[in-house]
Design an enzyme around this catalytic site. Structure first.
Site, mmCIF file in Angstrom:
data_model
loop_
_atom_site.group_PDB
_atom_site.id
_atom_site.type_symbol
_atom_site.label_atom_id
_atom_site.label_comp_id
_atom_site.label_asym_id
_atom_site.label_seq_id
_atom_site.Cartn_x
_atom_site.Cartn_y
_atom_site.Cartn_z
ATOM 1 N N GLU A 104 0.949 -1.245 -0.136
ATOM 2 C CA GLU A 104 0.257 0.450 -0.033
ATOM 3 C C GLU A 104 0.579 1.660 0.469
ATOM 4 O O GLU A 104 0.311 2.521 -0.495
ATOM 5 C CB GLU A 104 -0.755 -0.090 1.011
ATOM 6 C CG GLU A 104 -1.958 -1.148 1.334
ATOM 7 C CD GLU A 104 -3.242 -1.231 -0.135
ATOM 8 O OE1 GLU A 104 -2.946 -0.408 -1.189
ATOM 9 O OE2 GLU A 104 -2.813 -2.874 -0.464
ATOM 10 N N HIS A 111 1.750 8.169 -6.346
ATOM 11 C CA HIS A 111 1.080 9.041 -6.274
ATOM 12 C C HIS A 111 1.880 10.022 -6.166
ATOM 13 O O HIS A 111 2.138 10.971 -6.467
ATOM 14 C CB HIS A 111 0.302 8.855 -5.041
ATOM 15 C CG HIS A 111 -1.108 9.970 -4.732
ATOM 16 N ND1 HIS A 111 -1.469 10.447 -4.183
ATOM 17 C CD2 HIS A 111 -0.773 10.743 -6.425
ATOM 18 C CE1 HIS A 111 -2.405 11.603 -3.783
ATOM 19 N NE2 HIS A 111 -2.278 11.771 -5.583
#
Length: 235
Positions: A104, A111
């Site tokens: 994750e 991002h």
């Protein structure tokens, strides 16, 4: 339609195949995770601690790590900048939990670096969701109209569903890249030892196969729609 025989729709086997593929992938990731969740990492770090260390080392300080309920419901929310870790990951010190948490974090790093497949996936989420919602209503409504009008509505429905398929395909490089980043970072930072990394790799590989299965099921469903309705305007 030529695909029916005494009311039997043979193309439904495509749906069954897709469902079976997804069930097998889901069962595999659960069994793999459960197996390696019994292996405590030598570092003793929990999933949340490992995630915090990885984010900080990447210079990411604006992402909040949250504890969410559920089992393997872990996900990164790019719009809210939250890294959500499930009950089985947040406080667990297993190599499986640390690997999922690192995965994750891989999305958070994507991002930060404006990784194109992630940017593309985020951009098409609204279109994919709308397409999934409108696809079957358009197809079903099209069946009640005349040939030309019905064909237009049905084809629009198929096109709408194809957006959901595209989303599934774009998801694949995003997930594989996040896992690759996770394994590399875990090794470089010494969060997991060389002997532990192969276990984590098996967990992440099993998890990645669930996305492959979902993409395969979506493609099979799209193929079924094309076989059933693609030639309606030529009937």
């Amino acid at each position: 339609m030529p695909y029916y025989y005494y009311g039997f729709d043979p193309t439904y086997f495509l749906v069954i195949i897709g469902a079976v593929i997804c069930m097998i992938a889901s069962a595999r990731v659960k069994s793999t995770y459960n197996k390696y969740s019994q292996y405590r990492s030598a570092s003793g770090m929990t999933g949340a601690q490992a995630a915090q260390r990885i984010l900080n080392s990447a210079g990411i300080y604006d992402v909040t790590i949250q504890h969410v309920s559920g089992n393997l419901t872990d996900h990164y929310n790019p719009s809210a900048k939250t890294l959500n870790l499930s009950d089985s990951v947040y406080n667990s010190t297993s190599v499986a939990a640390v690997g999922v948490a690192a995965h994750e974090c891989g999305h958070a790093i994507q991002h930060q670096n404006s990784y194109f497949p992630l940017t593309l996936r985020t951009a098409i989420v609204p279109v994919a969701n709308l397409g999934s919602t409108l696809a079957w209503p358009l197809i079903l409504i099209g069946l009640f109209f005349t040939r030309n009008t019905g064909a237009v509505l049905i084809n629009l429905g198929i096109i709408c569903f194809s957006f959901a398929v595209i989303f599934q395909l774009v998801t694949l490089p995003v997930e594989f890249n996040a896992s690759a980043r996770a394994l590399r970072i875990l090794g470089e930072q010494g969060i997991l030892s060389d002997s532990e990394l192969p276990y984590t790799k098996k967990v992440l590989k099993a998890a990645a196969l669930t996305y492959v299965a979902s993409a395969a099921a979506a493609i099979l469903q799209l193929l079924r729609l094309v076989l059933l309705f693609g030639g309606r305007d030529r009937d």
